[in-house]
Design a protein around this motif. Structure first.
Motif, PDB file in Angstrom:
ATOM      1  N   THR B  49       0.486  -1.060   0.572  1.00 29.73           N
ATOM      2  CA  THR B  49      -0.196  -0.241  -0.265  1.00 29.73           C
ATOM      3  C   THR B  49       1.479   0.837   0.352  1.00 29.73           C
ATOM      4  O   THR B  49       0.508   2.247   0.261  1.00 29.73           O
ATOM      5  CB  THR B  49      -0.839   0.298   1.119  1.00 29.73           C
ATOM      6  OG1 THR B  49      -0.444   0.173   2.225  1.00 29.73           O
ATOM      7  CG2 THR B  49      -2.306  -1.103   0.912  1.00 29.73           C
ATOM      8  N   ASP B 126     -12.746  -9.612   9.364  1.00 26.17           N
ATOM      9  CA  ASP B 126     -12.220  -8.435   9.101  1.00 26.17           C
ATOM     10  C   ASP B 126     -12.634  -7.782   7.973  1.00 26.17           C
ATOM     11  O   ASP B 126     -13.600  -9.025   7.024  1.00 26.17           O
ATOM     12  CB  ASP B 126     -10.710  -9.329   8.318  1.00 26.17           C
ATOM     13  CG  ASP B 126     -10.188  -8.973   9.549  1.00 26.17           C
ATOM     14  OD1 ASP B 126      -9.910  -8.760  11.030  1.00 26.17           O
ATOM     15  OD2 ASP B 126      -9.570 -10.358   9.967  1.00 26.17           O
ATOM     16  N   PHE B 128     -11.531  -6.100   4.149  1.00 27.33           N
ATOM     17  CA  PHE B 128     -10.628  -5.475   3.138  1.00 27.33           C
ATOM     18  C   PHE B 128     -11.564  -4.684   2.291  1.00 27.33           C
ATOM     19  O   PHE B 128     -12.594  -5.051   1.798  1.00 27.33           O
ATOM     20  CB  PHE B 128     -10.166  -6.972   2.596  1.00 27.33           C
ATOM     21  CG  PHE B 128      -9.651  -7.514   3.283  1.00 27.33           C
ATOM     22  CD1 PHE B 128      -8.066  -7.639   3.260  1.00 27.33           C
ATOM     23  CD2 PHE B 128     -10.524  -8.325   4.189  1.00 27.33           C
ATOM     24  CE1 PHE B 128      -7.454  -8.895   4.245  1.00 27.33           C
ATOM     25  CE2 PHE B 128      -9.872  -9.726   4.307  1.00 27.33           C
ATOM     26  CZ  PHE B 128      -8.566  -9.717   4.600  1.00 27.33           C
ATOM     27  N   LEU B 152      -5.710  -2.282  -2.515  1.00 24.67           N
ATOM     28  CA  LEU B 152      -5.870  -1.651  -0.824  1.00 24.67           C
ATOM     29  C   LEU B 152      -6.316  -0.074  -0.675  1.00 24.67           C
ATOM     30  O   LEU B 152      -4.858   0.432  -0.865  1.00 24.67           O
ATOM     31  CB  LEU B 152      -5.169  -2.741   0.013  1.00 24.67           C
ATOM     32  CG  LEU B 152      -5.010  -4.244   0.166  1.00 24.67           C
ATOM     33  CD1 LEU B 152      -4.336  -4.670   0.694  1.00 24.67           C
ATOM     34  CD2 LEU B 152      -6.854  -4.598   0.796  1.00 24.67           C
ATOM     35  N   SER B 154      -6.583   0.578   2.752  1.00 22.34           N
ATOM     36  CA  SER B 154      -6.475   0.558   3.747  1.00 22.34           C
ATOM     37  C   SER B 154      -4.783   0.207   4.101  1.00 22.34           C
ATOM     38  O   SER B 154      -3.956   1.027   3.230  1.00 22.34           O
ATOM     39  CB  SER B 154      -6.206  -0.796   4.409  1.00 22.34           C
ATOM     40  OG  SER B 154      -5.824  -1.998   4.319  1.00 22.34           O
ATOM     41  N   ASP B 155      -4.323   0.860   5.073  1.00 18.93           N
ATOM     42  CA  ASP B 155      -2.764   1.250   5.771  1.00 18.93           C
ATOM     43  C   ASP B 155      -2.237   0.439   5.677  1.00 18.93           C
ATOM     44  O   ASP B 155      -2.228  -1.155   6.709  1.00 18.93           O
ATOM     45  CB  ASP B 155      -2.325   2.019   6.495  1.00 18.93           C
ATOM     46  CG  ASP B 155      -2.920   3.597   7.231  1.00 18.93           C
ATOM     47  OD1 ASP B 155      -2.409   3.791   5.189  1.00 18.93           O
ATOM     48  OD2 ASP B 155      -2.889   4.255   7.765  1.00 18.93           O
ATOM     49  N   GLN B 160      -5.746  -6.783   9.385  1.00 21.91           N
ATOM     50  CA  GLN B 160      -6.811  -8.396   8.968  1.00 21.91           C
ATOM     51  C   GLN B 160      -5.619  -9.243   8.738  1.00 21.91           C
ATOM     52  O   GLN B 160      -5.550  -9.886   9.135  1.00 21.91           O
ATOM     53  CB  GLN B 160      -6.798  -8.030   7.354  1.00 21.91           C
ATOM     54  CG  GLN B 160      -7.851  -7.095   6.893  1.00 21.91           C
ATOM     55  CD  GLN B 160      -7.065  -5.588   7.376  1.00 21.91           C
ATOM     56  OE1 GLN B 160      -6.003  -5.114   7.425  1.00 21.91           O
ATOM     57  NE2 GLN B 160      -7.634  -4.480   6.280  1.00 21.91           N
TER      58      GLN B 160
END
Lengths: 423, 167
Positions: B49, B126, B128, B152, B154-155, B160
C-alpha cells in the motif's frame, strides 16, 4: 522476586534431564509486556531502517520503533539522523508523512520550523522569546539517545548507557556481513513495505522466524507447490545447524533445494538463468574466495537479532521487525533487500521467489500467522496447561537447524533481561 | 493500439454481471470455476500500500503478484485442508460497486470498481476495502480477466494480518 511482584519463574531449565520450559504466562500477562517495554524495548538496540532508504540529502522516512515515533533522515551534509518526532513546544508530531524529501520540518500547530539536524530554525513571534531561545538544546527536535549503523543496517537505542552497537551485535555481525557481502555496490531495500499484524504475542514470531521444525507440516502446501513447478528444485538436501551468537541473537544455517538469486541455480531458470547465476557466483569467488563464496551462495540463513530484527537470507532476503501493542497483538513491517547492482532478470526472480513463500499473501506466511494466532488462543487454557516445551535437540552435540537451540538462546536472554533488575 | 470493431462492446450491465459472478464464485469457494474466468496470460496483483497504484512487481515488493501458473497453484492450495490459514474456510462476502468502464484499447477494456470484502473466521471479522482494476478481454463467447489489480485502500494489512483469501 520476579517482575512486577510475580513470584513464579518464567523458565524452567534442567540440562541433565533435557527440560527447557517457557511459561505461557509470558505471552498473555500485561505485567510482562510492561516489563518488556522497559527492560527490552527500552534498553536493547532496535532496528530503525536501512541506509539505502535515504539515498539523497533531505530524504526521510518516519517510523515507529519501540513505541516511539522517529524521523530517520539524511541531512544536507549527507549525515544520517534519528530524531524523536515530537515538537519541543507542545509535543505534536512534526512530520506526518511516511517518507519524502524535505529541507525542514514544520510543526503545523504553531508553525515552528526545524532543520534536518533537529535544530529550531524559525518560530512565529520570535520576539516573545529570550534571545538565545532558538539555540537552546531543549528547543529543537531531540535526537534518539543512541544511533549507529552496521553495514547499512541502522539501529537506535533508548538507553544512553547501553553497550556499543558493535558489542551488542556480537556474533550476529558475521551473518550481517554475509548479507552485505552479496553486493559490490551495497545492498538496498526494494520499493514497497509489507505491513501486517498478527493477533499473537510478539515473541512467538521471534521463535517462528528461525523455527526449522514446522516446515514440513505447517508449510505442506508450499512444498507441494515447489514439487508442482517444473524443475523448480535443485538436488540439494535440507540440512544444517544452529548457532548461538551471543546476547540472545541466533541463526540457523542450512542448505535447501530452492533457487537463490545469489547464487544457486534451479532447472526452472533455464540456460539463460544458468549464465546469469554462474556470473554472479564467479563474481562472489573473485571478491571473497571460493570457500566464502560457497557459503554465501549455497547456504540459507534465518537470523534473529534480539529482540525483534529478523534477517532471513533464504530464497530472497527479508528484513522484518515487529512490535507488541498488547500481549496478544503485534505490528509487523517487512522489506525485501537485494544487491543494488542486481540485473533485471535476477531481481524479477528474487521478488517472485519472495512472494511465493514470504509475506502475508504468500504460500507460507499466512499459515504462520494462523499458527501463531492458534497458539495465542491455546493459552486460554493456561491455568491447566501452563508451559511450552522448547527442549528439542537439547541432548545433541551440534543442534540441527530444526532443533530449538536458537530459541533457547533467545529465551535465556529474555529471561536475563526481564529479571536482571530484580536479581 | 487499433480498436477491433468486430468485437462487441460490453455494456456496463454486462460488465457488472461479470464482476458479480466473479464475486459470488469467490464467496462460494468455487475457486476452480473462478480461475476459469482468467485468460491464459492473466496476472493477479495486490501491491503493497506504499507503492504507486501502477507499480511493477518486477521492482517493487507486493503482497501478491501471480502469473497464471502461480494463480492456479494458489487456487489448488486454497482448496486443500493443509492451507491452514483457510481451513476451516473463512466465510466471505464481496460487495462490488462504483463500476466504471474506463477505457477501451484494442481487445481490452479497463474496468474499475470499488470493493468491500468481509471475512469471518472463528468469530473474528476482518474488512478489506479498496479499488479493483480489471483488464477484460473477449475470449470465445465471453469476457475473460487478463489482469486483476486489487488496490487496498487501508494502511497495509492492519488489522487483517494476511490476505489468505482471494480479494
Amino acid at each position: 522476586m520476579t517482575p512486577n511482584g510475580h513470584g513464579d519463574p518464567m523458565l524452567v531449565i534442567d540440562k541433565e534431564r533435557h527440560v527447557f520450559n517457557v511459561a505461557r504466562r509470558t505471552f498473555v500477562d500485561p505485567a510482562i509486556l510492561e516489563a518488556e517495554r522497559e527492560k527490552i524495548f527500552g534498553r536493547c538496540w532496535l532496528y530503525l531502517g536501512h541506509t539505502s532508504e535515504l539515498a539523497k540529502p533531505g530524504d526521510f522516512v518516519t517510523r515507529q520503533v519501540g513505541g516511539r515515533h522517529i524521523i530517520f533522515a539524511r541531512n544536507p551534509k549527507g549525515e544520517l539522523r534519528a530524531l524523536l518526532n515530537t515538537c519541543a513546544h507542545r509535543g505534536a508530531k512534526v512530520c506526518r508523512e511516511r517518507a519524502g524529501n524535505a529541507k525542514s520540518f514544520q510543526c503545523f500547530y504553531h508553525g515552528w520550523i526545524f532543520g534536518l539536524d533537529g535544530n529550531l530554525r524559525n518560530l512565529p513571534d520570535e520576539e516573545a522569546y529570550p534571545a538565545d531561545f532558538k539555540a537552546r538544546s531543549t528547543s529543537g527536535l531531540q535526537p534518539v539517545p543512541r544511533f549507529d549503523t552496521y553495514r547499512g543496517f541502522a539501529f537506535v537505542c533508548f538507553d544512553a548507557d547501553a553497550v556499543s552497537l558493535s558489542d551488542y551485535l556480537a556474533g550476529a555481525k558475521e551473518y550481517i556481513d554475509i548479507v552485505a557481502d552479496q553486493s559490490d555496490l551495497g545492498m538496498a531495500i526494494v520499493g514497497g513495505t509489507q505491513e501486517y499484524s498478527i493477533r499473537a504475542n510478539w515473541k512467538l514470531l521471534a521463535e517462528n522466524s528461525f523455527d526449522g521444525y514446522h516446515a514440513a507440516t505447517n508449510h505442506a502446501t508450499y512444498l507441494d507447490y515447489l514439487k508442482n513447478t517444473n524443475g523448480g528444485l535443485a538436488n540439494v538436501a535440507l540440512k544444517g545447524v544452529s548457532h548461538d551468537l551471543g546476547n540472545g541473537h541466533a541463526v540457523v544455517e542450512y542448505s535447501a533445494p530452492w533457487g537463490r538469486p545469489v547464487a544457486q541455480w534451479i532447472p526452472m531458470w533455464g540456460d539463460q538463468g544458468k549464465v546469469e547465476i554462474d556470473a554472479i557466483y564467479e563474481r562472489l569467488v573473485e571478491r571473497h574466495g571460493k570457500e566464502r563464496a560457497d557459503r554465501i551462495a549455497t547456504r540459507n540463513r534465518n537470523l534473529v537479532i534480539f529482540p525483534n530484527l529478523v534477517i532471513n537470507d533464504i530464497m530472497a532476503i527479508t528484513v522484518r521487525t515487529f512490535y507488541p501493542t498488547a500481549p496478544d497483538f503485534m505490528l509487523i513491517n517487512a522489506w525485501a533487500l537485494a544487491p543494488a547492482e542486481e540485473s533485471k532478470w535476477a531481481r524479477e526472480y528474487r521478488l517472485f521467489n519472495f512472494l511465493e513463500f514470504l509475506g502475508p499473501g504468500g504460500f507460507a506466511t499466512p499459515d504462520d500467522v494462523e499458527a501463531l494466532e492458534q497458539c495465542q488462543r491455546g493459552y486460554a487454557n493456561m491455568a491447566e496447561v501452563g508451559w511450552n516445551d522448547m527442549s528439542k535437540g537439547m541432548g545433541r552435540e551440534t543442534p540441527s537447524y530444526d532443533d530449538e537451540a536458537q530459541m533457547r538462546a533467545f529465551w535465556a536472554q529474555w529471561n536475563q533481561r526481564i529479571f536482571e533488575a530484580a536479581a | 493500439m487499433t480498436i477491433d470493431l468486430a468485437l462487441p462492446n460490453p455494456t456496463r450491465a454486462q460488465v457488472e454481471d461479470f464482476l458479480f459472478l466473479e464475486a459470488d464464485l469467490i464467496d462460494e469457494w468455487r475457486l476452480p470455476e473462478w480461475l476459469a474466468l482468467f485468460s491464459d496470460d492473466a496476472h493477479y496483483y495486490v501491491p503493497s500500500t506504499d507503492v504507486a497504484p501502477d507499480a511493477s512487481p518486477e521492482n517493487n515488493l507486493f503482497y501478491i503478484a501471480d502469473d497464471r501458473f502461480r494463480l492456479g497453484e494458489r487456487v489448488k492450495r486454497l482448496m486443500k485442508r493443509t492451507a491452514h490459514a483457510e481451513f476451516p474456510r473463512s466465510k466471505l462476502r464481496h460487495l462490488v460497486s462504483n463500476v466504471r468502464i474506463r477505457e477501451r484499447a484494442g481487445d481490452e477494456w479497463q474496468v474499475s470498481s470499488a470493493f468491500i470484502t468481509y471475512r469471518t473466521k472463528e468469530g473474528q471479522t476482518d474488512v478489506f476495502f479498496g479499488t479493483n482494476l480489471h483488464q477484460l478481454v473477449w475470449e470465445g463467447e465471453g469476457l475473460r480477466i487478463r489482469e486483476k489489480r486489487c488496490l487496498l485502500a487501508s494502511d497495509g494489512l492492519r488489522p487483517q494480518g494476511r490476505v489468505s483469501i482471494i480479494l
